[in-house]
Design an enzyme around this catalytic site. Structure first.
Site, PDB file in Angstrom:
ATOM      1  N   ARG A 109      -1.040  -4.960   5.301  1.00  0.00           N
ATOM      2  CA  ARG A 109      -0.324  -4.701   4.051  1.00  0.00           C
ATOM      3  C   ARG A 109       0.931  -3.901   4.393  1.00  0.00           C
ATOM      4  O   ARG A 109       0.936  -3.115   5.339  1.00  0.00           O
ATOM      5  CB  ARG A 109      -1.181  -3.884   3.076  1.00  0.00           C
ATOM      6  CG  ARG A 109      -2.427  -4.585   2.610  1.00  0.00           C
ATOM      7  CD  ARG A 109      -3.259  -3.686   1.734  1.00  0.00           C
ATOM      8  NE  ARG A 109      -3.742  -2.529   2.504  1.00  0.00           N
ATOM      9  CZ  ARG A 109      -4.626  -1.651   2.060  1.00  0.00           C
ATOM     10  NH1 ARG A 109      -5.125  -1.769   0.845  1.00  0.00           N
ATOM     11  NH2 ARG A 109      -5.018  -0.638   2.807  1.00  0.00           N
ATOM     12  N   GLU A 147     -11.082   5.692  -5.337  1.00  0.00           N
ATOM     13  CA  GLU A 147     -11.640   4.350  -5.173  1.00  0.00           C
ATOM     14  C   GLU A 147     -12.387   3.937  -6.445  1.00  0.00           C
ATOM     15  O   GLU A 147     -12.773   4.791  -7.246  1.00  0.00           O
ATOM     16  CB  GLU A 147     -12.629   4.338  -4.001  1.00  0.00           C
ATOM     17  CG  GLU A 147     -12.001   4.577  -2.653  1.00  0.00           C
ATOM     18  CD  GLU A 147     -11.178   3.402  -2.187  1.00  0.00           C
ATOM     19  OE1 GLU A 147     -11.664   2.253  -2.245  1.00  0.00           O
ATOM     20  OE2 GLU A 147     -10.035   3.632  -1.752  1.00  0.00           O
ATOM     21  N   ARG A 184       0.882  -1.169   0.000  1.00  0.00           N
ATOM     22  CA  ARG A 184       0.000   0.000   0.000  1.00  0.00           C
ATOM     23  C   ARG A 184       0.912   1.208   0.000  1.00  0.00           C
ATOM     24  O   ARG A 184       1.772   1.336   0.867  1.00  0.00           O
ATOM     25  CB  ARG A 184      -0.894  -0.038   1.241  1.00  0.00           C
ATOM     26  CG  ARG A 184      -1.724   1.210   1.494  1.00  0.00           C
ATOM     27  CD  ARG A 184      -2.778   1.390   0.419  1.00  0.00           C
ATOM     28  NE  ARG A 184      -3.756   2.389   0.758  1.00  0.00           N
ATOM     29  CZ  ARG A 184      -3.569   3.707   0.657  1.00  0.00           C
ATOM     30  NH1 ARG A 184      -2.413   4.186   0.252  1.00  0.00           N
ATOM     31  NH2 ARG A 184      -4.542   4.537   0.973  1.00  0.00           N
TER      32      ARG A 184
END
Length: 167
Positions: free
Chosen positions: A93, A59, A51
């Site tokens: 992540r 998004e 990330r």
């Protein structure tokens, strides 16, 4: 006594190198989830979900989502990159700064107007400046009159889902 001290000093230096080495990942980008999330395949054939630190790209179902994703894909897909690890997020992540050669992809996304500076998690003056300049130039997301930050978009989506459940 001197030998013990030297051994201790040697071990400390070695450990510092190991810690530093763990903060850099290298490998090939094998998947682009979206503009700020990629998968890196390292030399041991292990995949790492990365990330991108300090930024937030649009998004899915937001304007410029696909443009940001395609931009990262064109730059990085199937190429050798380096990730400077900054930590882990709540989803485990790896958070990091993604580099292709000497170019920092996180910063490029901000400069291109394809990401917001995620000030809740990063206070970098360079990131703030890159976003400011992209806004002034009206690049990509900043060409929209009412661009909604992805974290607000996600909150709005969660709130809608909660209201459906409670009805």
């Amino acid at each position: 006594m001197k030998i013990k001290l030297l051994l201790l000093l040697f071990c400390m230096v070695c450990c510092m190198d190991i810690v530093h080495a763990q903060q850099i990942l290298q490998g090939k980008i094998v998947r682009i989830a979206d503009g700020d999330t990629v998968t890196l395949l390292d030399s041991l054939n292990q995949q790492h979900k990365i990330r991108l630190h300090g930024i937030d790209c649009p998004e899915r179902h937001q304007d410029f989502h696909q443009v940001a994703r395609d931009y990262v894909g064109e730059l990085c897909y199937d190429k050798q990159v380096k990730v400077e690890v900054t930590g882990k997020d709540r989803y485990q992540r790896i958070l990091g700064k993604l580099y292709l050669d000497q170019q920092e992809i996180n910063l490029l996304l901000l400069q291109q107007g394809l990401a917001w500076h995620y000030t809740q998690f990063d206070k970098s003056p360079a990131y703030a400046q890159a976003e400011r300049e992209a806004r002034l130039a009206g690049l990509h997301i900043w060409s929209l009159k009412d661009a909604m930050a992805p974290w607000l978009f996600r909150k709005q989506k969660r709130d809608r889902q909660k209201s459906i459940i409670t009805k």
